[in-house]
Structures are given as C-alpha cells and as structure tokens.
Scaffold this active site. Structure first.
Site, PDB file in Angstrom:
ATOM      1  N   ALA A 128       0.931  -1.179   0.175  1.00 41.44           N
ATOM      2  CA  ALA A 128       0.018   0.112   0.021  1.00 41.44           C
ATOM      3  C   ALA A 128       1.010   1.198   0.246  1.00 41.44           C
ATOM      4  O   ALA A 128       1.568   1.485   0.831  1.00 41.44           O
ATOM      5  CB  ALA A 128      -0.958   0.094   1.086  1.00 41.44           C
ATOM      6  N   PRO A 129       1.179   1.780  -1.182  1.00 42.64           N
ATOM      7  CA  PRO A 129       2.381   2.668  -1.116  1.00 42.64           C
ATOM      8  C   PRO A 129       2.084   4.010  -0.640  1.00 42.64           C
ATOM      9  O   PRO A 129       2.231   4.850  -1.511  1.00 42.64           O
ATOM     10  CB  PRO A 129       2.537   2.669  -2.979  1.00 42.64           C
ATOM     11  CG  PRO A 129       1.150   2.502  -3.390  1.00 42.64           C
ATOM     12  CD  PRO A 129       0.446   1.545  -2.222  1.00 42.64           C
ATOM     13  N   CYS A 130       2.256   4.217   0.397  1.00 42.91           N
ATOM     14  CA  CYS A 130       2.492   5.186   1.365  1.00 42.91           C
ATOM     15  C   CYS A 130       3.765   6.031   0.963  1.00 42.91           C
ATOM     16  O   CYS A 130       3.978   7.443   1.073  1.00 42.91           O
ATOM     17  CB  CYS A 130       2.456   4.948   2.821  1.00 42.91           C
ATOM     18  SG  CYS A 130       3.638   3.850   3.374  1.00 42.91           S
ATOM     19  N   HIS A 131       4.797   5.415   0.285  1.00 42.04           N
ATOM     20  CA  HIS A 131       5.997   6.362  -0.071  1.00 42.04           C
ATOM     21  C   HIS A 131       5.594   7.266  -1.291  1.00 42.04           C
ATOM     22  O   HIS A 131       6.274   8.193  -1.627  1.00 42.04           O
ATOM     23  CB  HIS A 131       7.008   5.291  -0.443  1.00 42.04           C
ATOM     24  CG  HIS A 131       6.858   4.459  -1.522  1.00 42.04           C
ATOM     25  ND1 HIS A 131       6.192   3.143  -1.288  1.00 42.04           N
ATOM     26  CD2 HIS A 131       7.019   4.405  -2.773  1.00 42.04           C
ATOM     27  CE1 HIS A 131       5.959   2.510  -2.536  1.00 42.04           C
ATOM     28  NE2 HIS A 131       6.525   3.415  -3.417  1.00 42.04           N
TER      29      HIS A 131
END
Length: 159
Positions: A128-131
């Site tokens: 879940a690409p919080c970056h």
C-alpha cells in the site's frame, strides 16, 4: 487467530512480513517505531504460503519486474485509516499524490493532517504505497522507513 512472520532482505533493509488468517497484515521496517503498527505477538513461519508469495512479489518489485501486488490484504485500523490505506492502493506506480489530494479523494478535504497521520500508520508499506504520498510542494515528508528508503522507492519507480 495467531499471526505469523517471516523476514526478508531488501534494498531498504530487512523487512518483517506479517500475515494472519485473512491476508497480509503488516510489512515492518528494520527500525520500526514500537507501537506504530499495533500487533499481537507473532510466530516465525518461513514456509508460510502467503509470506512466501509476498516475499516473491516484493523481490520482483525491487528487481523492477512487478509494478503492483496481488496479495490478500488484512488492513487493521479505524474506518478512516482504512479509507486512507485503500486510497493508497489507487496511486499508480511511478506517480505521487499529496496529502491534500488523498483527503479530497476520500471525501474529507479538510482532513489533510489526519490523512498524514493515517499514512504514517500504514501497516502495509510498499504494497500500500505510502511512499508515493508527498508534501503539497513536492517535498519528501516523514516516512516510517526513513526518508532515504522513501527516496530509494520513488527513484526505483521513476527509472
């Protein structure tokens, strides 16, 4: 339900993958802040099928052979947090969004700080690409894995 874990080496350090009965529960960083992702105790399970598949998909991602993940995810958080984490899944590979854009996407345009707080507690980093969430001016802002890891992930996706 017991949680199981397995550790993998990656370009951003040793990651701890955690799974439960319903899916992948967490991907934890080498210097994980205690309590950032509240979890029950875990038991090592290096041959667990879901953990093995998650490790393979992460390896392919780091090798630039995979742009998205196909894993059952078991997000554990508040309704608001889960709405933010679901929004992360919609950010395309190689793109970024601001906290404000995420707040508008989930129908809470004034909840920018709350979106930031939920993003910081995302238990499934990378998948879940919080970056891919950055400050309004394009600045790299806080990241559970550290700003160097955030930069590495963004650079990996922009190459």
């Amino acid at each position: 339900m017991m949680l199981v874990h397995h550790e993998i080496d990656s370009p951003v350090g040793t990651l701890r993958l955690v799974a439960g009965e319903a899916g992948l529960v967490a991907i934890l960083w080498p210097d994980e802040r205690p309590g950032r992702v509240p979890l029950a105790p875990t038991v090592a399970a290096p041959g667990h099928p879901l953990l093995t598949e998650a490790a393979a998909q992460l390896d392919a991602y780091f090798a630039r052979r995979r742009r998205s993940f196909d894993l059952p995810l078991d997000f554990r958080g508040t309704v608001f947090q889960r709405s933010v984490w679901q929004a992360l899944l919609a950010i395309p590979y190689g793109e970024t969004r601001s906290y404000g854009e995420i707040a508008r996407q989930i129908g809470r345009p004034n909840a920018v700080r709350a979106v930031g707080a939920a993003n910081g507690r995302n238990p499934l980093s990378i998948v879940a690409p919080c970056h891919r969430v950055i400050g309004g001016g394009g600045a790299l802002t806080g990241f559970a894995g550290g700003l160097a890891a955030k930069r590495l992930l963004l650079d990996l996706e922009s190459a």
